[in-house]
Design a protein around this motif. Structure first.
Motif, PDB file in Angstrom:
ATOM      1  N   ALA A  88      -7.426  -0.163  -6.310  1.00 11.82           N
ATOM      2  CA  ALA A  88      -6.317  -0.191  -5.347  1.00 11.82           C
ATOM      3  C   ALA A  88      -5.478   1.065  -5.509  1.00 11.82           C
ATOM      4  N   GLN A  89      -4.884   1.507  -4.407  1.00 11.69           N
ATOM      5  CA  GLN A  89      -4.002   2.678  -4.443  1.00 11.69           C
ATOM      6  C   GLN A  89      -2.593   2.365  -3.941  1.00 11.69           C
ATOM      7  N   MET A  90      -2.364   1.139  -3.496  1.00 12.65           N
ATOM      8  CA  MET A  90      -1.042   0.760  -2.994  1.00 12.65           C
ATOM      9  C   MET A  90      -0.778  -0.700  -3.307  1.00 12.65           C
ATOM     10  N   GLU A  91       0.496  -0.999  -3.605  1.00 13.25           N
ATOM     11  CA  GLU A  91       0.925  -2.371  -3.877  1.00 13.25           C
ATOM     12  C   GLU A  91       2.070  -2.726  -2.940  1.00 13.25           C
ATOM     13  N   ILE A  92       2.001  -3.926  -2.351  1.00 11.48           N
ATOM     14  CA  ILE A  92       3.019  -4.372  -1.398  1.00 11.48           C
ATOM     15  C   ILE A  92       3.481  -5.759  -1.796  1.00 11.48           C
ATOM     16  N   SER A  93       4.802  -5.953  -1.824  1.00 13.26           N
ATOM     17  CA  SER A  93       5.381  -7.283  -2.057  1.00 13.26           C
ATOM     18  C   SER A  93       6.031  -7.754  -0.765  1.00 13.26           C
ATOM     19  N   VAL A  94       5.665  -8.979  -0.323  1.00 10.23           N
ATOM     20  CA  VAL A  94       6.153  -9.538   0.939  1.00 10.23           C
ATOM     21  C   VAL A  94       6.792 -10.893   0.651  1.00 10.23           C
ATOM     22  N   ARG A  95       7.752 -11.285   1.506  1.00 11.51           N
ATOM     23  CA  ARG A  95       8.409 -12.587   1.336  1.00 11.51           C
ATOM     24  C   ARG A  95       7.396 -13.731   1.337  1.00 11.51           C
ATOM     25  N   GLN A 102       4.464 -12.877  -1.867  1.00  9.08           N
ATOM     26  CA  GLN A 102       3.117 -12.394  -1.619  1.00  9.08           C
ATOM     27  C   GLN A 102       2.960 -10.987  -2.208  1.00  9.08           C
ATOM     28  N   LYS A 103       1.943 -10.834  -3.000  1.00 13.71           N
ATOM     29  CA  LYS A 103       1.623  -9.532  -3.587  1.00 13.71           C
ATOM     30  C   LYS A 103       0.276  -9.081  -3.036  1.00 13.71           C
ATOM     31  N   VAL A 104       0.227  -7.852  -2.540  1.00 20.61           N
ATOM     32  CA  VAL A 104      -0.977  -7.340  -1.901  1.00 20.61           C
ATOM     33  C   VAL A 104      -1.369  -6.019  -2.557  1.00 20.61           C
ATOM     34  N   TYR A 105      -2.654  -5.915  -2.883  1.00 21.76           N
ATOM     35  CA  TYR A 105      -3.204  -4.655  -3.395  1.00 21.76           C
ATOM     36  C   TYR A 105      -4.141  -4.096  -2.333  1.00 21.76           C
ATOM     37  N   LEU A 106      -3.918  -2.826  -1.968  1.00 28.28           N
ATOM     38  CA  LEU A 106      -4.707  -2.211  -0.899  1.00 28.28           C
ATOM     39  C   LEU A 106      -5.577  -1.081  -1.446  1.00 28.28           C
ATOM     40  N   SER A 107      -6.797  -1.049  -0.987  1.00 25.05           N
ATOM     41  CA  SER A 107      -7.678   0.093  -1.203  1.00 25.05           C
ATOM     42  C   SER A 107      -7.730   0.864   0.108  1.00 25.05           C
ATOM     43  N   LEU A 108      -7.331   2.139   0.054  1.00 19.86           N
ATOM     44  CA  LEU A 108      -7.146   2.931   1.272  1.00 19.86           C
ATOM     45  C   LEU A 108      -8.262   3.955   1.462  1.00 19.86           C
ATOM     46  N   ASP A 109      -8.437   4.337   2.697  1.00 18.00           N
ATOM     47  CA  ASP A 109      -9.390   5.380   3.054  1.00 18.00           C
ATOM     48  C   ASP A 109      -8.680   6.728   2.886  1.00 18.00           C
ATOM     49  N   ARG A 110      -8.962   7.411   1.787  1.00 19.52           N
ATOM     50  CA  ARG A 110      -8.261   8.650   1.478  1.00 19.52           C
ATOM     51  C   ARG A 110      -8.662   9.800   2.399  1.00 19.52           C
ATOM     52  N   SER A 111      -9.721   9.624   3.161  1.00 19.32           N
ATOM     53  CA  SER A 111     -10.090  10.667   4.116  1.00 19.32           C
ATOM     54  C   SER A 111      -9.160  10.675   5.325  1.00 19.32           C
TER      55      SER A 111
END
Length: 777
Positions: free
Chosen positions: A457-464, A606-615
């Protein structure tokens, strides 16, 4: 000799400078420009502490998070503030949602009226960005209507991106760390900045010495512009009855004229630069022009020191010059320079720094005066050693092309002038090399590696938690630039509904998502797992025994929670610990959605881990926009492999800003010095052209005259810089390592500045290389 005679002689020198015809005022103007550039940078440097102080004052004046852990009761003077900070293309955007709870709610600095729901007040820089084409993506993340502008008192700089927007319903989310109820804006005892440690103080001290010393060297060189023609005028004064001492004092008066005019020009340059400072942004740092106010005491010091230094430097330069009525005995071969006293300066510097070797952070503060004194002596040693080195080397250079011989002969006759032109750049490069070594050596102490697995993962997001996990997963998975989504719900269970004695972590997600948190055997919806293998594994097993009642989201200290009772069912499975994408190994319970009580969902986040398209260049921005549309209070940040101390980053940024200013000064001063030397050689160049010397040959000779001293100066600077850097690293207790790439880059930058100055001086050189330059009146 009384003071009256000194004053009369200096006044006569002043009159010669301004009323002595074209020759006098041309030299005075050139001197003034060189001195003025140095004075402007000195004034700017003395103004930087004031600007930083004002910047910090405005930053603290708008502080709205106390981080005290206490919840204020609702009152007529309270305001709920929610942190909605974000990042856009690497730039920080400060955002706040405001919901006032009474008529006396505090107003943020710089804001004249509270924005209503759906409205916002913005900084001028953010308003400009949102209105531009490049701000299109950001507009989707900040969907409020701008109804006003934040005043300067609410901004830390003119380029800051910030806004205040109207919010509603924030009270229900006060339990989160990004929302707080306040009754004033201003600094809190809970969030005071930490003091700098001894090594960071050492860094700051060395930075100021390294940046200011070249300025002093350039000012000292500038007051000696036009020395050879001035000496011929002094010889004429001897013909009309002036003695040698009087002639030297008159020369001091001429230098004083240039220095005084330089103070005026320096003030003009500073005021102009101060106005331009509001338009500039360097590494996210910007300042208001009105904040750049030099300390009055330091301004007085500069105003007195520069003219005094001009007179003293001139008298010192003429100490070995015999001024006779029929000429100045400087055109003869000067006596060889002595080396022994020149070595005393760097040796004295090392002697001052030696007692502090090995002190580091563990043995108290460094003696700042010894640090300053030792560093100054080492770097000044460059200016003392360089003339000797240039003289010794050029004395052995003879054979070569015509351009080479012209250059060498000129250097043999005036090696001192060549060394003076190079002194400033050599001191700057030596100091820069030492600073690069020091920064590289201590960087590991202020840089901590994270456990983030950037392959997962390259990004972490916390949501209500009131947003369904399935919706979070679906919307983020459909976002442009997102390759993979791992969305889980986090919470806790305790042994009691309020202030429980024991508490366990909980995570909710489908089987694939839970496998990112622990190692599971078999899994299907409705399963519950207890994590074993950690130090609390036995306690977890005891607390989650079948039939025991636990409470989701227990409350503490009266803060609002969504407590729900839950009886542990039989058939709880076991799972083995596994690091999540941030490297954290959790314990407690894992639940699939089918096993979660409906009443417990509201207490989860809610905790979200994202894998992003670095291109895809804007993959981060699309993900942030989706998160903001789902939850304006979403906490989004990029995962990195390391984190660096903010204090260390700030000092490095300050060094970058200061070094940029010094490089500009170096280039400008070198150009003025080069033009002055060409002006003095006008008749010589014209004579050579009249006798048939090719312009290409003369141009190459000027290039060699610059290149030889620069090469020697950079070589000496590298040796002194490496020596100073080694001593500084030994002082901090760190391992001495040489970053050769940085050393080469610093010397390359120095050589590049000189090369650029040489190229800029070619057009004036070509204009001077004309036979009609021999014409005189």
């Amino acid at each position: 000799m009384n003071a009256r005679q000194w004053a009369d002689d200096l006044a006569m020198g002043l009159r010669f400078a301004f009323a002595g015809g074209r020759e006098g005022w041309t030299r005075a103007v050139l001197t003034a420009v060189g001195v003025g550039l140095g004075v402007a940078l000195l004034l700017l440097t003395t103004a930087i502490p004031s600007a930083l102080s004002e910047r910090d004052h405005r930053s603290h004046a708008r502080d709205d998070f106390t981080y005290s852990g206490k919840l204020l009761p609702k009152a007529d003077d309270t305001l709920i503030v929610a942190n909605t900070d974000t990042t856009f293309h690497g730039a920080d955007v400060r955002g706040r949602l405001l919901e006032r709870e009474g008529a006396r709610a505090p107003m943020p600095p710089g804001v004249g009226k509270f924005p209503a729901k759906g409205e916002m007040v913005v900084s001028p820089a953010l308003k400009k960005l949102l209105a531009s084409d490049s701000g299109k993506l950001l507009r989707g993340r900040i969907p409020y209507r701008a109804v006003g502008t934040i005043g300067d008192s609410g901004l830390i700089g003119p380029a800051e991106l910030t806004y205040y927007a109207g919010g509603s319903g924030l009270e229900a989310h006060l339990a989160t760390g990004t929302i707080e109820r306040i009754n004033y804006f201003g600094p809190s005892r809970w969030n005071q900045n930490d003091a700098l440690d001894p090594i960071l103080i050492l860094l700051v001290t060395i930075i100021f010495v390294v940046l200011l010393l070249p300025v002093g060297v350039f000012i000292a060189a500038a007051v000696r512009f036009g020395g050879e023609r001035r000496d011929r005028r002094l010889a004429a004064l001897r013909l009309v009855g002036a003695d040698g001492r009087m002639a030297r004092r008159i020369a001091g008066g001429e230098a004083l004229a240039g220095a005084l005019l330089g103070l005026v020009l320096g003030t003009v340059f500073f005021l102009t630069g101060r106005q331009l400072a509001g338009l500039l942004e360097v590494r996210d740092i910007s300042v208001f022009p009105d904040d750049l106010n030099p300390s009055p005491a330091l301004v007085v010091l500069v105003a007195l020191a520069v003219p005094a230094a001009a007179v003293l430097v001139t008298l010192f330069a003429l100490r070995g010059v015999v001024i006779e009525p029929l000429g100045v005995v400087r055109t003869a071969k000067p006596p060889r320079r002595r080396l022994w006293w020149r070595l005393l300066l760097p040796l004295g510097g090392l002697a001052l720094l030696y007692p502090m070797i090995g002190q580091g952070n563990s043995n108290g503060d460094f003696n700042q005066w010894m640090v300053i004194g030792g560093t100054v002596l080492l770097l000044i040693g460059v200016t003392a050693l360089l003339p000797w080195i240039v003289e010794a080397v050029v004395a052995r250079l003879n054979s070569g092309s015509v351009s080479w011989q012209l250059a060498v002969r000129r250097l043999q006759l005036s090696s001192g002038s060549a060394a003076r032109m190079v002194n400033g750049i050599a001191v700057a490069v030596a100091g820069a090399i030492a600073l690069q070594m020091l920064f590289a050596g201590v960087e590991h102490d202020y840089t901590k590696s994270t456990k983030n697995d950037l392959n997962r993962a390259q990004m972490e997001i916390s949501v209500r938690g009131d947003i369904p996990l399935s919706e979070v997963d679906r919307k983020l998975a459909g976002t442009k630039g997102v390759n993979r989504v791992t969305a889980i719900s986090l919470g806790s269970v305790g042994t009691g509904p309020k202030d429980p004695d024991n508490e366990l972590e909980t995570a909710v997600g489908n089987c694939a998502q839970l496998r990112e948190l622990a190692r599971l055997t078999s899994c299907r919806d409705g399963d519950i797992f207890r994590i074993v293998g950690d130090e609390y594994g036995s306690e977890t097993k005891k607390l989650t025994a079948a039939g025991r009642t636990l409470y989701f989201d227990p409350s503490y200290s009266g803060t609002p929670h969504h407590t729900a009772a839950w009886k542990v069912p039989s058939g709880v499975k076991t799972a083995v610990q596994r690091e999540d994408p941030t490297g954290y190994e959790r314990g407690g319970l894992l639940l699939t959605p089918g096993a979660l009580p409906a009443a417990a969902a509201a207490g989860l986040t809610q905790k979200v881990y994202l894998s992003l398209d670095r291109s895809m260049a804007d993959a981060d921005e699309y993900a942030r926009n989706t998160a903001a549309r789902m939850d304006p209070l979403a906490d989004v940040f990029n995962l990195t492999s390391s984190k660096q101390s903010l204090q260390f980053q700030s000092i490095r940024t300050g060094l970058f800003v200061g070094a940029t200013c010094v490089l500009v000064l170096i280039g400008a001063s070198l150009l003025v010095s080069q033009l002055e030397q060409l002006r003095e050689r006008k008749k010589l160049l014209s004579s050579l052209v009249a006798f048939g010397t090719r312009r290409r040959t003369l141009s190459l000779s000027v290039l060699w005259q610059t290149a030889i001293p620069i090469a020697l100066g950079l070589l000496l600077a590298s040796v002194v810089g490496l020596t100073l850097g080694t001593v500084l690293l030994r002082m901090t207790g760190d391992t001495v390592t040489v970053d050769w790439a940085s050393v080469l880059s610093m010397t390359g930058i120095g050589a590049g500045v000189v090369l650029g100055v040489t190229l800029l001086s070619l057009p004036p050189l070509l204009r001077l290389m004309r036979p009609d330059g021999l014409r005189t009146e």
